[in-house]
Design a protein around this motif. Sequence first.
Motif, PDB file in Angstrom:
ATOM      1  N   ASP A  98       0.834  -1.201   0.000  1.00  0.00           N
ATOM      2  CA  ASP A  98       0.000   0.000   0.000  1.00  0.00           C
ATOM      3  C   ASP A  98       0.874   1.259   0.000  1.00  0.00           C
ATOM      4  O   ASP A  98       0.628   2.196  -0.770  1.00  0.00           O
ATOM      5  N   THR A  99       1.887   1.264   0.828  1.00  0.00           N
ATOM      6  CA  THR A  99       2.787   2.427   0.900  1.00  0.00           C
ATOM      7  C   THR A  99       3.543   2.610  -0.410  1.00  0.00           C
ATOM      8  O   THR A  99       3.694   3.739  -0.890  1.00  0.00           O
ATOM      9  N   LYS A 102       1.260   4.174  -2.883  1.00  0.00           N
ATOM     10  CA  LYS A 102       1.098   5.603  -2.610  1.00  0.00           C
ATOM     11  C   LYS A 102       2.314   6.386  -3.091  1.00  0.00           C
ATOM     12  O   LYS A 102       2.176   7.468  -3.665  1.00  0.00           O
ATOM     13  N   TYR A 107      -2.671   5.376  -6.543  1.00  0.00           N
ATOM     14  CA  TYR A 107      -4.015   5.672  -6.063  1.00  0.00           C
ATOM     15  C   TYR A 107      -4.433   7.067  -6.517  1.00  0.00           C
ATOM     16  O   TYR A 107      -3.626   7.963  -6.621  1.00  0.00           O
ATOM     17  N   LYS A 109      -6.144  10.553  -5.753  1.00  0.00           N
ATOM     18  CA  LYS A 109      -6.155  11.339  -4.529  1.00  0.00           C
ATOM     19  C   LYS A 109      -7.534  11.933  -4.319  1.00  0.00           C
ATOM     20  O   LYS A 109      -8.155  12.435  -5.243  1.00  0.00           O
TER      21      LYS A 109
END
Length: 140
Positions: A98-99, A102, A107, A109
């Motif tokens: 996930d990090t 990002k 993803y 925003k």
Amino acid sequence: MPVLENARHEKFVQCLITGMTQRKAYRESFASSNRWKDNTVDSRASELLKVSEVLGRYKELQEEAQDEAILTRKERMVKLSEIAKDDEYPGDQIRAIDTLNKMDGIYTKKLELSGEVKAKNPYAELTTEELRRIAHGDDG
């Protein structure tokens, strides 16, 4: 800023950077101060650190030390990738992936705005009867 010309001043700064107190750094740099009272050493050390060249050198070395301690973007991504590949802790894998996503901007925003939206209501000046006619499809 280059190394200080006064070797004892440079040693004082280097000792401070390694984590010594001002008192210990001063005594390490100025051997004769070992016979002095603590208050005298503290006062002299404080005065020395206020000298612009000494303070400038101290701040420069402090900043360099901080820069070296910060992981680069690539180093962070490599570390997160290692965690993501480690099957022993699935929860950590998911958070690492996930990090990484990002960091890559994968993803979308979410943008939140606060405040009023001022839009003119085209029906604001119509009467209730006129609104009923429009709702029922009556044009006349």
